[in-house]
Design a protein around this motif. Sequence first.
Motif, PDB file in Angstrom:
ATOM      1  N   ASP A 172       0.825  -1.201   0.000  1.00 45.89           N
ATOM      2  CA  ASP A 172       0.000   0.000   0.000  1.00 45.89           C
ATOM      3  C   ASP A 172       0.860   1.253   0.000  1.00 45.89           C
ATOM      4  O   ASP A 172       1.928   1.296   0.624  1.00 45.89           O
ATOM      5  CB  ASP A 172      -0.906   0.020   1.238  1.00 45.89           C
ATOM      6  N   ALA A 173       0.379   2.276  -0.732  1.00 48.18           N
ATOM      7  CA  ALA A 173       1.080   3.563  -0.735  1.00 48.18           C
ATOM      8  C   ALA A 173       0.964   4.200   0.640  1.00 48.18           C
ATOM      9  O   ALA A 173      -0.047   4.019   1.340  1.00 48.18           O
ATOM     10  CB  ALA A 173       0.479   4.470  -1.804  1.00 48.18           C
ATOM     11  N   PRO A 174       1.986   4.955   1.074  1.00 51.27           N
ATOM     12  CA  PRO A 174       1.897   5.604   2.387  1.00 51.27           C
ATOM     13  C   PRO A 174       0.772   6.633   2.406  1.00 51.27           C
ATOM     14  O   PRO A 174       0.493   7.294   1.409  1.00 51.27           O
ATOM     15  CB  PRO A 174       3.267   6.264   2.545  1.00 51.27           C
ATOM     16  N   ARG A 175       0.116   6.731   3.547  1.00 52.77           N
ATOM     17  CA  ARG A 175      -0.957   7.724   3.662  1.00 52.77           C
ATOM     18  C   ARG A 175      -0.359   9.118   3.658  1.00 52.77           C
ATOM     19  O   ARG A 175       0.784   9.317   4.103  1.00 52.77           O
ATOM     20  CB  ARG A 175      -1.761   7.500   4.936  1.00 52.77           C
ATOM     21  N   PRO A 176      -1.101  10.100   3.166  1.00 52.18           N
ATOM     22  CA  PRO A 176      -0.578  11.478   3.228  1.00 52.18           C
ATOM     23  C   PRO A 176      -0.441  11.937   4.670  1.00 52.18           C
ATOM     24  O   PRO A 176      -1.276  11.607   5.521  1.00 52.18           O
ATOM     25  CB  PRO A 176      -1.628  12.279   2.463  1.00 52.18           C
ATOM     26  N   LEU A 177       0.615  12.672   4.938  1.00 53.99           N
ATOM     27  CA  LEU A 177       0.859  13.151   6.296  1.00 53.99           C
ATOM     28  C   LEU A 177       0.006  14.382   6.575  1.00 53.99           C
ATOM     29  O   LEU A 177       0.052  15.367   5.828  1.00 53.99           O
ATOM     30  CB  LEU A 177       2.333  13.490   6.472  1.00 53.99           C
ATOM     31  N   LEU A 178      -0.768  14.303   7.648  1.00 54.58           N
ATOM     32  CA  LEU A 178      -1.598  15.437   8.050  1.00 54.58           C
ATOM     33  C   LEU A 178      -0.695  16.582   8.493  1.00 54.58           C
ATOM     34  O   LEU A 178       0.035  16.466   9.482  1.00 54.58           O
ATOM     35  CB  LEU A 178      -2.535  15.034   9.182  1.00 54.58           C
ATOM     36  N   THR A 179      -0.706  17.674   7.742  1.00 61.96           N
ATOM     37  CA  THR A 179       0.161  18.819   7.999  1.00 61.96           C
ATOM     38  C   THR A 179      -0.710  20.009   8.363  1.00 61.96           C
ATOM     39  O   THR A 179      -1.383  20.593   7.506  1.00 61.96           O
ATOM     40  CB  THR A 179       1.014  19.140   6.762  1.00 61.96           C
ATOM     41  N   THR A 180      -0.730  20.370   9.626  1.00 62.93           N
ATOM     42  CA  THR A 180      -1.581  21.465  10.085  1.00 62.93           C
ATOM     43  C   THR A 180      -0.797  22.770  10.050  1.00 62.93           C
ATOM     44  O   THR A 180       0.308  22.855  10.583  1.00 62.93           O
ATOM     45  CB  THR A 180      -2.092  21.201  11.514  1.00 62.93           C
ATOM     46  N   ILE A 181      -1.371  23.765   9.400  1.00 58.14           N
ATOM     47  CA  ILE A 181      -0.782  25.101   9.355  1.00 58.14           C
ATOM     48  C   ILE A 181      -1.549  25.944  10.365  1.00 58.14           C
ATOM     49  O   ILE A 181      -2.751  26.185  10.212  1.00 58.14           O
ATOM     50  CB  ILE A 181      -0.851  25.707   7.941  1.00 58.14           C
ATOM     51  N   VAL A 182      -0.866  26.363  11.409  1.00 56.84           N
ATOM     52  CA  VAL A 182      -1.494  27.048  12.535  1.00 56.84           C
ATOM     53  C   VAL A 182      -1.677  28.527  12.211  1.00 56.84           C
ATOM     54  O   VAL A 182      -0.719  29.213  11.851  1.00 56.84           O
ATOM     55  CB  VAL A 182      -0.646  26.882  13.808  1.00 56.84           C
ATOM     56  N   ALA A 183      -2.899  29.017  12.350  1.00 56.12           N
ATOM     57  CA  ALA A 183      -3.177  30.413  12.036  1.00 56.12           C
ATOM     58  C   ALA A 183      -3.787  31.140  13.229  1.00 56.12           C
ATOM     59  O   ALA A 183      -4.535  30.562  14.020  1.00 56.12           O
ATOM     60  CB  ALA A 183      -4.132  30.515  10.847  1.00 56.12           C
ATOM     61  N   THR A 184      -3.420  32.413  13.359  1.00 56.60           N
ATOM     62  CA  THR A 184      -4.035  33.350  14.289  1.00 56.60           C
ATOM     63  C   THR A 184      -4.294  34.629  13.487  1.00 56.60           C
ATOM     64  O   THR A 184      -3.815  34.753  12.355  1.00 56.60           O
ATOM     65  CB  THR A 184      -3.104  33.670  15.474  1.00 56.60           C
ATOM     66  N   PRO A 185      -5.025  35.586  14.028  1.00 52.90           N
ATOM     67  CA  PRO A 185      -5.218  36.838  13.284  1.00 52.90           C
ATOM     68  C   PRO A 185      -3.925  37.560  12.941  1.00 52.90           C
ATOM     69  O   PRO A 185      -3.898  38.373  12.023  1.00 52.90           O
ATOM     70  CB  PRO A 185      -6.076  37.674  14.242  1.00 52.90           C
ATOM     71  N   GLU A 186      -2.834  37.241  13.660  1.00 55.65           N
ATOM     72  CA  GLU A 186      -1.546  37.888  13.397  1.00 55.65           C
ATOM     73  C   GLU A 186      -0.737  37.162  12.318  1.00 55.65           C
ATOM     74  O   GLU A 186       0.335  37.629  11.920  1.00 55.65           O
ATOM     75  CB  GLU A 186      -0.701  37.950  14.681  1.00 55.65           C
ATOM     76  N   THR A 187      -1.222  36.018  11.857  1.00 55.49           N
ATOM     77  CA  THR A 187      -0.475  35.205  10.909  1.00 55.49           C
ATOM     78  C   THR A 187      -0.448  35.851   9.531  1.00 55.49           C
ATOM     79  O   THR A 187      -1.475  36.306   9.019  1.00 55.49           O
ATOM     80  CB  THR A 187      -1.105  33.800  10.805  1.00 55.49           C
ATOM     81  N   GLY A 188       0.721  35.853   8.915  1.00 57.68           N
ATOM     82  CA  GLY A 188       0.830  36.347   7.554  1.00 57.68           C
ATOM     83  C   GLY A 188       0.164  35.391   6.572  1.00 57.68           C
ATOM     84  O   GLY A 188       0.348  34.172   6.658  1.00 57.68           O
TER      85      GLY A 188
ATOM     86  N   ALA B  44       0.614  35.147   3.249  1.00 58.97           N
ATOM     87  CA  ALA B  44       1.485  34.635   2.181  1.00 58.97           C
ATOM     88  C   ALA B  44       2.101  33.299   2.564  1.00 58.97           C
ATOM     89  O   ALA B  44       2.002  32.319   1.818  1.00 58.97           O
ATOM     90  CB  ALA B  44       2.564  35.660   1.857  1.00 58.97           C
ATOM     91  N   GLY B  45       2.738  33.249   3.733  1.00 59.94           N
ATOM     92  CA  GLY B  45       3.383  32.009   4.150  1.00 59.94           C
ATOM     93  C   GLY B  45       2.386  30.877   4.337  1.00 59.94           C
ATOM     94  O   GLY B  45       2.667  29.722   4.000  1.00 59.94           O
ATOM     95  N   THR B  46       1.208  31.208   4.851  1.00 58.37           N
ATOM     96  CA  THR B  46       0.174  30.201   5.079  1.00 58.37           C
ATOM     97  C   THR B  46      -0.170  29.468   3.796  1.00 58.37           C
ATOM     98  O   THR B  46      -0.188  28.233   3.734  1.00 58.37           O
ATOM     99  CB  THR B  46      -1.087  30.870   5.658  1.00 58.37           C
ATOM    100  N   PHE B  47      -0.433  30.220   2.748  1.00 57.02           N
ATOM    101  CA  PHE B  47      -0.900  29.593   1.514  1.00 57.02           C
ATOM    102  C   PHE B  47       0.246  29.087   0.642  1.00 57.02           C
ATOM    103  O   PHE B  47       0.059  28.155  -0.146  1.00 57.02           O
ATOM    104  CB  PHE B  47      -1.824  30.546   0.765  1.00 57.02           C
ATOM    105  N   ILE B  48       1.436  29.669   0.779  1.00 56.64           N
ATOM    106  CA  ILE B  48       2.602  29.093   0.105  1.00 56.64           C
ATOM    107  C   ILE B  48       2.833  27.666   0.600  1.00 56.64           C
ATOM    108  O   ILE B  48       3.047  26.733  -0.187  1.00 56.64           O
ATOM    109  CB  ILE B  48       3.852  29.957   0.350  1.00 56.64           C
ATOM    110  N   ILE B  49       2.809  27.489   1.904  1.00 60.14           N
ATOM    111  CA  ILE B  49       3.013  26.159   2.476  1.00 60.14           C
ATOM    112  C   ILE B  49       1.978  25.181   1.941  1.00 60.14           C
ATOM    113  O   ILE B  49       2.309  24.077   1.480  1.00 60.14           O
ATOM    114  CB  ILE B  49       2.955  26.216   4.011  1.00 60.14           C
ATOM    115  N   MET B  50       0.708  25.575   1.963  1.00 56.88           N
ATOM    116  CA  MET B  50      -0.342  24.672   1.513  1.00 56.88           C
ATOM    117  C   MET B  50      -0.233  24.368   0.031  1.00 56.88           C
ATOM    118  O   MET B  50      -0.365  23.216  -0.407  1.00 56.88           O
ATOM    119  CB  MET B  50      -1.718  25.245   1.864  1.00 56.88           C
ATOM    120  N   ASP B  51       0.012  25.399  -0.793  1.00 56.85           N
ATOM    121  CA  ASP B  51       0.100  25.194  -2.237  1.00 56.85           C
ATOM    122  C   ASP B  51       1.218  24.232  -2.606  1.00 56.85           C
ATOM    123  O   ASP B  51       1.033  23.314  -3.418  1.00 56.85           O
ATOM    124  CB  ASP B  51       0.334  26.531  -2.946  1.00 56.85           C
ATOM    125  N   LEU B  52       2.394  24.434  -2.016  1.00 57.32           N
ATOM    126  CA  LEU B  52       3.531  23.613  -2.419  1.00 57.32           C
ATOM    127  C   LEU B  52       3.434  22.194  -1.889  1.00 57.32           C
ATOM    128  O   LEU B  52       3.764  21.240  -2.608  1.00 57.32           O
ATOM    129  CB  LEU B  52       4.850  24.268  -1.988  1.00 57.32           C
TER     130      LEU B  52
END
Length: 339
Positions: free
Chosen positions: A2-18, A20-28
């Motif tokens: 079986d192929a390995p399951r995708p790793l759950l990668t949580t990007i932590v956000a608060t109102p102070e979070t930028g 750009a970095g949030t969505f760059i991480i998710m997109d890539l």
Amino acid sequence: MDAPRPLLTTIVATPETGTAGTFIIMDLLYAVGRLWELLHSEAPGMPRFLPRLVTFDGQPYQDIHGVTITPHGSFDDFPHPDIVMIPELAIDPWKPLPNSFAAVADWVRDSYHDGAIVASLCSGSVLLSETGLLEGQEATSHWGYCEAIKARHPGITIRKERVLVMAGEGHRLITTGGFSSWHDLLLYLVGRIAGAEEARRLSKLFLLDWHVDGQLPFAALTVGRKHEDSMIAAAQIWAADNYADPNPVALMAAEAGLTERSFLRRFRKATGQSPLEYVQTMRIEEAKQLLETTDMAFDAIAAEVGYSEPSAFRHLFRKLVGTTPSAYRRRHLRPEARV
């Protein structure tokens, strides 16, 4: 197999979070195992990462630009992430941190103890440092936040010159330097988890490169600690116009009306630097400006900022900036000079 399951990668956000970095991480991370195949008319493989944007309560929030962002869910919705990512934060490094950070830090700490890899991007290491996980470890951050983190958490060894620092058991704590060091963070993580070939593909797809020279060539060295000492502030103002003087420290002490010994002690307490270190960094910053904006020879620049021995200043420049004056000039050459 079986192929390995995708790793759950949580990007932590608060109102102070930028954002750009949030969505760059998710997109890539979403592109790994998919985009290369799409561009080569191949069937996409099993995704290696499952990026999810999470907040404390899972409710929509307004980012620093007033745009409403809707996360995938709350911390409770994703109790066992494989990877926790903390993007950059738009906060004053010297002001008290938002009270909301405490609950976020608790969740990040619990996730790490549950086995997750925890990584921060840029100033996100401010929040990571609040978890206590970096105590006794090496870490880095955006160069403008390093001194504040060091002041708040003296048990952390800050490597201001580094772009990427791995620490902790199994290198499960990762901190990065300035914002564009997301290149290094994502290439490293993808290579570590999905393999070197996937990292190479990601590099080619998005034109990414490693910051092999670290972040000191990009740093403003005179980012100083805020303080309330009016005498020291007056000496700093004087130094801004007279740093090229051959004996500036004695004159700064006289300007402050203190003995040199008392001045040294009081200056360090107020600024976190010795007067000589402060003057040296001012000289370096002026030299950097002259390298960027003029065609002056380095020996002439050294004399301009107060050094009669260019070789000594060249050594100091390399030590503080992390590269030679000629390499610095090539990196920061004015666009019109490249034609």
